[in-house]
Design a protein around this motif. Structure first.
Motif, PDB file in Angstrom:
ATOM      1  N   LEU A 314       0.785 -45.842  16.560  1.00  0.00           N
ATOM      2  CA  LEU A 314       0.351 -44.811  17.501  1.00  0.00           C
ATOM      3  C   LEU A 314       1.351 -44.643  18.638  1.00  0.00           C
ATOM      4  CD1 LEU A 314      -2.198 -43.022  18.428  1.00  0.00           C
ATOM      5  CD2 LEU A 314      -2.628 -44.919  19.986  1.00  0.00           C
ATOM      6  N   VAL A 315       1.775 -45.754  19.231  1.00  0.00           N
ATOM      7  CA  VAL A 315       2.695 -45.681  20.370  1.00  0.00           C
ATOM      8  C   VAL A 315       4.034 -45.091  19.948  1.00  0.00           C
ATOM      9  CG1 VAL A 315       3.864 -47.026  22.171  1.00  0.00           C
ATOM     10  CG2 VAL A 315       1.537 -47.612  21.486  1.00  0.00           C
ATOM     11  N   LEU A 316       4.434 -45.349  18.718  1.00  0.00           N
ATOM     12  CA  LEU A 316       5.717 -44.832  18.224  1.00  0.00           C
ATOM     13  C   LEU A 316       5.677 -43.333  17.917  1.00  0.00           C
ATOM     14  CD1 LEU A 316       6.734 -47.730  15.810  1.00  0.00           C
ATOM     15  CD2 LEU A 316       7.886 -47.100  17.944  1.00  0.00           C
ATOM     16  N   THR A 317       4.487 -42.779  17.682  1.00  0.00           N
ATOM     17  CA  THR A 317       4.411 -41.400  17.176  1.00  0.00           C
ATOM     18  C   THR A 317       3.605 -40.430  18.052  1.00  0.00           C
ATOM     19  OG1 THR A 317       2.489 -41.979  15.809  1.00  0.00           O
ATOM     20  CG2 THR A 317       4.653 -42.165  14.789  1.00  0.00           C
ATOM     21  N   ALA A 318       2.710 -40.946  18.890  1.00  0.00           N
ATOM     22  CA  ALA A 318       1.790 -40.052  19.605  1.00  0.00           C
ATOM     23  C   ALA A 318       2.337 -39.670  20.977  1.00  0.00           C
ATOM     24  CB  ALA A 318       0.424 -40.724  19.755  1.00  0.00           C
ATOM     25  N   ASP A 319       1.704 -38.653  21.574  1.00  0.00           N
ATOM     26  CA  ASP A 319       2.097 -38.265  22.932  1.00  0.00           C
ATOM     27  C   ASP A 319       1.337 -39.124  23.949  1.00  0.00           C
ATOM     28  OD1 ASP A 319      -0.480 -37.162  23.255  1.00  0.00           O
ATOM     29  OD2 ASP A 319       0.184 -35.225  22.522  1.00  0.00           O
ATOM     30  N   THR A 320       1.724 -38.972  25.222  1.00  0.00           N
ATOM     31  CA  THR A 320       1.208 -39.844  26.270  1.00  0.00           C
ATOM     32  C   THR A 320      -0.305 -39.735  26.432  1.00  0.00           C
ATOM     33  OG1 THR A 320       3.309 -39.671  27.451  1.00  0.00           O
ATOM     34  CG2 THR A 320       1.418 -40.460  28.702  1.00  0.00           C
ATOM     35  N   GLU A 321      -0.847 -38.543  26.265  1.00  0.00           N
ATOM     36  CA  GLU A 321      -2.284 -38.357  26.431  1.00  0.00           C
ATOM     37  C   GLU A 321      -3.080 -39.178  25.410  1.00  0.00           C
ATOM     38  OE1 GLU A 321      -5.616 -34.745  26.462  1.00  0.00           O
ATOM     39  OE2 GLU A 321      -3.483 -34.279  26.251  1.00  0.00           O
ATOM     40  N   ILE A 322      -2.622 -39.153  24.157  1.00  0.00           N
ATOM     41  CA  ILE A 322      -3.297 -39.924  23.108  1.00  0.00           C
ATOM     42  C   ILE A 322      -3.155 -41.423  23.382  1.00  0.00           C
ATOM     43  CG2 ILE A 322      -3.355 -40.458  20.644  1.00  0.00           C
ATOM     44  CD1 ILE A 322      -4.374 -37.703  21.237  1.00  0.00           C
TER      45      ILE A 322
END
Length: 544
Positions: A314-322
């Motif tokens: 998740l941290v590698l692929t998602a934006d800051t809000e997620i």
């Protein structure tokens, strides 16, 4: 499915020649005539050359063709593995003939049952060509089972030979007979490799025979029902020692969307107990167990395949809000569990013992890391042994005032984030125990820091995750009146950082991890004798 032009024909000849070599070795055991021995030795050169021809053709197909279809490449790889093991069987046949020549009494070996092992090898070799060209798992299993029969023959012969030796029978003949059976047993090992290569060709996944059978049993398929190609997909990246894969297609009422784990029986039984414990505590937090069985020292388990992705992905692929949303769910989930399982009893710190137990692995990979005392100008830097001894003394004063139920391996990739359901799941729970929450906190923080991603944006996202969890843990400590939390956290993070070097082959980054851990140890040692509540954990140590 044809393998390839130029491989299949030579492969057929290879199987035939090896079968002929095994049959000739048996005939020499029965009648050791010079002409038969010479024929076997001359055929060995032909088999060696044929093996090289097939090997070159396989590698040419893998590296020189534009056809990158995985099924085709898997088939070619399997053919090469089988080719190598066929040549080994032929070599063992030559070795058997060599041992026959040491028999002063050629009839001595007849007191043992040498014929059945030769028959078992011959039958298994007769299945090899069809098994590979059809990718027939049923035939592959029959080839694999020849190894079990050959092991039994070897054990029976070994016991009989040992008994004869104890009774004073001819040692030279007995030892030569033993060596003949030993080479037959090694043919079984090669046949097992061949059968497993066929399974690889059929499934596209490398499975040992016991892993395949455990999966087959867990899915309740029955011994004669093969697992269809494409249904099992390995999940790599684990250091747990277990084989883990996802089973995708339907095989009955319990198999859709499941993970298969196979490994040490004690370890998997412990994980099963821990999953059940977490499920009673917080239903839905851990995956449901759908099947569990043991077989000697091994066990297998089918568990629910959870939706979502692990937090590292998740941290590698998602934006800051997620990511912020995931951090909120993690801290809410963990905070609730800590409060629910909190027991007011003292918990000793054991970070130094954990560090000591892993140092050999660190120095095996990175022997250049410093361990001896050094002098820098007028400053004496103690040796690692001296530092650990001092830290151990200080650690005795650092006792947590309460225990909580820990995950035990609280890495980012052991947390699953389900955005749709807005919840967090725990996985890989074999280390669950009651203990100091500073331990899980330290593992979570260091599992974020030690990832070798140096892009500024990604680093910033991992630092955000660490910052949010550290804020939460500090708030929890304040609510519970745990004044020495940061001192224990400093020691726990020191342990996690220094020992993480054993997983990192990038030498500069491994040195960075190790030195930061040692730096935290020196802070703890230097603070000894003063109130532990005045030692603050330095957040900057987790900024790269």
């Amino acid at each position: 499915m044809r393998i390839l032009e130029g491989i299949e024909e030579n492969f057929r000849f290879m199987v035939l020649e090896v079968s002929k070599q095994v049959a000739s070795a048996r005939s020499v055991v029965e009648r050791p005539e010079p002409d038969r021995i010479k024929a076997i030795e001359s055929r060995d050169d032909y088999i060696d050359n044929l093996k090289s021809v097939i090997e070159n053709a396989c590698w040419g197909r893998i590296h020189g063709s534009t056809d990158r279809n995985k099924r085709t490449l898997d088939l070619v790889r399997a053919a090469n593995i089988i080719n190598i093991n066929l040549e080994r069987i032929a070599d063992y046949a030559v070795n058997i003939v060599s041992q026959v020549q040491y028999l002063s009494d050629p009839g001595f070996i007849r007191r043992y049952n040498y014929r059945e092992p030769f028959v078992d090898v011959d039958k298994a070799l007769g299945l090899v060509f069809a098994a590979l060209t059809r990718q027939d798992v049923t035939l592959a299993l029959r080839i694999c089972r020849a190894e079990f029969a050959l092991d039994d023959h070897f054990k029976t012969a070994f016991d009989a030979i040992l008994a004869d030796l104890r009774q004073g029978e001819s040692p030279e003949n007995a030892i030569s007979s033993f060596n003949i059976f030993r080479y037959l047993e090694r043919m079984g090992d090669a046949l097992l490799n061949i059968g497993e290569a066929v399974i690889f060709a059929a499934l596209g996944e490398k499975l040992k025979i016991h892993q395949y059978q455990a999966l087959q049993d867990s899915l309740e398929l029955g011994a004669e029902t093969p697992i269809p190609a494409g249904d099992f997909h390995s999940i790599w990246g684990t250091r747990s020692g277990c084989r883990i894969g996802r089973v995708q297609d339907d095989h009955g009422p319990r198999s859709k969307g499941v993970l298969f784990k196979e490994g040490n029986a004690v370890k998997l039984a412990r994980e099963k107990e821990n999953i059940e414990r977490w499920s009673r505590l917080a239903p839905g937090l851990a995956p449901n167990i759908q099947a569990f069985q043991t077989d000697g020292d091994s066990a297998s388990m089918l568990i629910e395949f959870l939706g979502g992705c692990n937090v590292q992905q998740l941290v590698l692929t998602a934006d800051t809000e997620i990511i912020e949303n995931a951090c909120f769910l993690i801290t809410q989930t963990v905070g609730g569990l800590w409060e629910q399982t909190l027991v007011r009893r003292p918990v000793p710190c054991d970070a130094v013992a954990q560090l000591r137990s892993r140092l050999d692995d660190v120095f095996r990979l990175h022997p250049e890391l410093p361990a001896d005392a050094k002098t820098l100008g007028r400053v004496v830097v103690p040796s690692l042994a001296e530092l650990l001894a001092a830290a151990e003394t200080a650690e005795k004063e650092l006792v947590a005032p309460f225990a909580v139920l820990l995950h035990g391996d609280f890495n980012l990739n052991n947390l699953v984030y389900d955005h749709t359901a807005q919840r967090i799941h725990y996985i890989d729970l074999h280390r669950t125990r009651e203990g100091d929450y500073a331990q899980d906190t330290a593992v979570f923080l260091v599992s974020s820091f030690r990832l070798p991603f140096f892009d500024l944006r990604l680093r910033g996202q991992f630092e955000l995750v660490m910052r949010r969890f550290l804020e939460f843990a500090r708030a929890f400590a304040a609510e519970q009146g745990d004044a020495a939390f940061e001192a224990r956290l400093t020691l726990a993070v020191a342990r996690a950082l220094a020992t993480s070097a054993r997983f990192e082959v990038n030498r500069p980054f491994a040195q960075e991890l190790f030195h930061r851990g040692i730096y935290l140890l020196t802070r703890v040692v230097a603070h000894a004798g003063r109130p532990w509540e005045t030692l603050a954990f330095p957040d900057s140590v987790l900024v790269y």
